[in-house]
Design a protein around this motif. Structure first.
Motif, mmCIF file in Angstrom:
data_model
loop_
_atom_site.group_PDB
_atom_site.id
_atom_site.type_symbol
_atom_site.label_atom_id
_atom_site.label_comp_id
_atom_site.label_asym_id
_atom_site.label_seq_id
_atom_site.Cartn_x
_atom_site.Cartn_y
_atom_site.Cartn_z
ATOM 1 N N ARG A 153 0.862 -1.184 0.000
ATOM 2 C CA ARG A 153 0.000 0.000 0.000
ATOM 3 C C ARG A 153 0.890 1.222 0.000
ATOM 4 O O ARG A 153 1.897 1.297 0.725
ATOM 5 N N THR A 154 0.567 2.214 -0.834
ATOM 6 C CA THR A 154 1.372 3.424 -0.986
ATOM 7 C C THR A 154 0.485 4.648 -0.768
ATOM 8 O O THR A 154 -0.581 4.767 -1.395
ATOM 9 N N ARG A 155 0.954 5.538 0.125
ATOM 10 C CA ARG A 155 0.243 6.791 0.373
ATOM 11 C C ARG A 155 1.281 7.868 0.639
ATOM 12 O O ARG A 155 1.947 7.863 1.678
ATOM 13 N N ALA A 156 1.410 8.782 -0.315
ATOM 14 C CA ALA A 156 2.491 9.774 -0.271
ATOM 15 C C ALA A 156 2.422 10.657 0.963
ATOM 16 O O ALA A 156 3.457 11.104 1.472
ATOM 17 N N THR A 157 1.218 10.927 1.493
ATOM 18 C CA THR A 157 1.069 11.855 2.618
ATOM 19 C C THR A 157 1.182 11.173 3.982
ATOM 20 O O THR A 157 1.116 11.840 5.012
ATOM 21 N N ALA A 158 1.359 9.853 4.001
ATOM 22 C CA ALA A 158 1.429 9.124 5.268
ATOM 23 C C ALA A 158 2.812 9.257 5.893
ATOM 24 O O ALA A 158 3.807 9.561 5.217
ATOM 25 N N THR A 159 2.893 9.020 7.196
ATOM 26 C CA THR A 159 4.181 9.025 7.886
ATOM 27 C C THR A 159 5.113 7.977 7.285
ATOM 28 O O THR A 159 6.316 8.222 7.116
ATOM 29 N N THR A 160 4.578 6.822 6.962
ATOM 30 C CA THR A 160 5.319 5.785 6.232
ATOM 31 C C THR A 160 4.664 5.636 4.864
ATOM 32 O O THR A 160 3.633 4.965 4.736
ATOM 33 N N PRO A 161 5.236 6.277 3.827
ATOM 34 C CA PRO A 161 4.570 6.303 2.517
ATOM 35 C C PRO A 161 4.357 4.912 1.910
ATOM 36 O O PRO A 161 3.351 4.689 1.249
ATOM 37 N N VAL A 162 5.297 4.010 2.132
ATOM 38 C CA VAL A 162 5.196 2.678 1.528
ATOM 39 C C VAL A 162 5.235 1.628 2.628
ATOM 40 O O VAL A 162 6.160 1.604 3.445
ATOM 41 N N ARG A 163 4.211 0.773 2.652
ATOM 42 C CA ARG A 163 4.186 -0.354 3.573
ATOM 43 C C ARG A 163 3.902 -1.629 2.784
ATOM 44 O O ARG A 163 3.057 -1.646 1.892
ATOM 45 N N VAL A 164 4.616 -2.690 3.130
ATOM 46 C CA VAL A 164 4.438 -3.986 2.468
ATOM 47 C C VAL A 164 3.977 -5.000 3.508
ATOM 48 O O VAL A 164 4.562 -5.109 4.591
ATOM 49 N N PHE A 165 2.923 -5.758 3.167
ATOM 50 C CA PHE A 165 2.376 -6.780 4.049
ATOM 51 C C PHE A 165 2.526 -8.157 3.394
ATOM 52 O O PHE A 165 2.639 -8.269 2.170
ATOM 53 N N ASP A 166 2.505 -9.177 4.205
ATOM 54 C CA ASP A 166 2.732 -10.513 3.658
ATOM 55 C C ASP A 166 1.515 -11.023 2.897
ATOM 56 O O ASP A 166 0.411 -10.483 3.005
#
Length: 245
Positions: A153-166
Motif C-alpha cells: 500500500r502506498t500513500r504519499a502523505t502518510a508518515t510511512t509512505p510505503v508499507r508492504v504486508f505478507d
C-alpha cells in the motif's frame, strides 16, 4: 447408448462409440475481473477503503478424468490453474465516506488453482443424433485455492509512505457456467479423439492477503487486502476415451 451409425449433421458422418471413462486436458486464455477490492487500515477510526482494480489476462490450463454415458450427459472431475494476475489500482471510495487522499495498492498478484466437478449436457446426443459435432452446456462446482502475494500500500502523505504486508491463501467455493462444442477428429470406427472448444465464466470467490508487516512501520491492518476473482475463459481441449470398442 447411441447408435454408431445413422444420423449425420452438417455433412459429417456418424461418430465413434465414446461410452465409458475418458481423460481430458485443456489450455486457453483467461480474462480476469477483480472486483470489490478493499482493506481496513490500522486506525480504529479509519474507514474501509475500496480500490479500482483493472482487468488482466492470464493463461489457463486444466486436466480431468470423467465418464461419458452417451445419452447426452458426461461428467468429470478436474484440476485447473487460472494463472497469476495483477491486483493493483488506486483507491476509489470509502465506507463511511471520508475525504482522501487514501492509500493505493501498487504491488500485488493473485493466482488460483481449483478442483472442479463438471457436468456436460449435449442436447443433440440426447435426441440420438450421433454426429461428430456435438454442442454442449456445462456447469461446475468446486473449491478454489486463491493465493495473494505480498502486497504494497502506498500513500504519499502518510508518515510511512510505503508499507508492504505478507501474502496469504484461502479456500473458497467456486462455480462455473459455460457453452462449448465437441468435434471428433478421427474417422468413425476408429478409437475416437475429440476436440472441445469452450467459453466459460468462473467465479473463484475471494483472495486475501496477510496482515503481518514485511516493510515499513505502523500498525497492523484490521483486515488485509481482499478481492473477488471472476474469469471469462476460452479453452481448447483434447478428450480421449479410455475404453476401446
Amino acid at each position: 447408448m447411441a447408435s454408431n451409425s445413422g444420423a449425420t449433421l452438417f455433412g459429417r458422418t456418424s461418430a465413434s462409440v465414446t461410452y465409458g471413462p475418458y481423460l481430458r486436458v485443456e489450455a486457453g486464455r483467461s480474462s480476469t475481473d477483480l472486483s470489490n477490492a478493499n482493506w481496513l487500515p490500522p486506525g480504529p477510526a479509519d474507514p474501509r477503503v475500496f480500490f479500482d482494480f483493472g482487468d488482466d489476462n492470464s493463461t489457463f490450463v486444466g486436466a480431468a478424468i470423467g465418464f461419458d454415458w452417451m445419452n447426452g450427459f458426461r461428467a468429470d472431475v478436474g484440476l485447473i490453474n487460472a494463472g497469476e494476475v495483477d491486483a493493483t489500482g488506486p483507491w476509489s471510495y470509502t465506507v463511511p465516506a471520508v475525504a482522501g487522499p487514501h492509500a493505493d495498492i501498487t504491488d500485488a498478484r493473485v493466482r488460483t488453482t481449483a478442483l472442479m466437478g463438471n457436468v456436460f449436457w449435449s442436447p443433440l446426443e440426447q435426441r440420438g443424433v450421433n454426429s461428430r459435432i456435438q454442442p454442449y452446456l456445462v456447469a461446475s462446482l468446486g473449491l478454489a485455492r486463491n493465493s495473494m502475494s505480498d502486497w504494497t500500500r502506498t500513500r504519499a502523505t502518510a508518515t510511512t509512505p510505503v508499507r508492504v504486508f505478507d501474502g496469504g491463501s484461502n479456500i473458497d467455493l467456486a462455480y462455473s457456467l459455460g457453452i462449448g462444442v465437441s468435434v471428433q477428429v478421427t474417422r468413425a470406427g476408429r478409437h475416437p479423439v475429440l476436440l472441445d472448444l469452450s467459453l466459460r465464466h468462473y467465479d473463484f470467490g475471494t483472495a486475501e492477503g496477510g496482515t503481518a508487516t514485511v516493510l515499513g512501520g505502523g500498525g497492523t491492518p484490521r483486515e488485509a487486502l481482499n478481492v473477488n476473482r471472476r474469469d471469462n475463459v476460452v479453452t481448447l481441449g483434447v478428450r480421449i476415451p479410455l475404453k476401446r470398442y
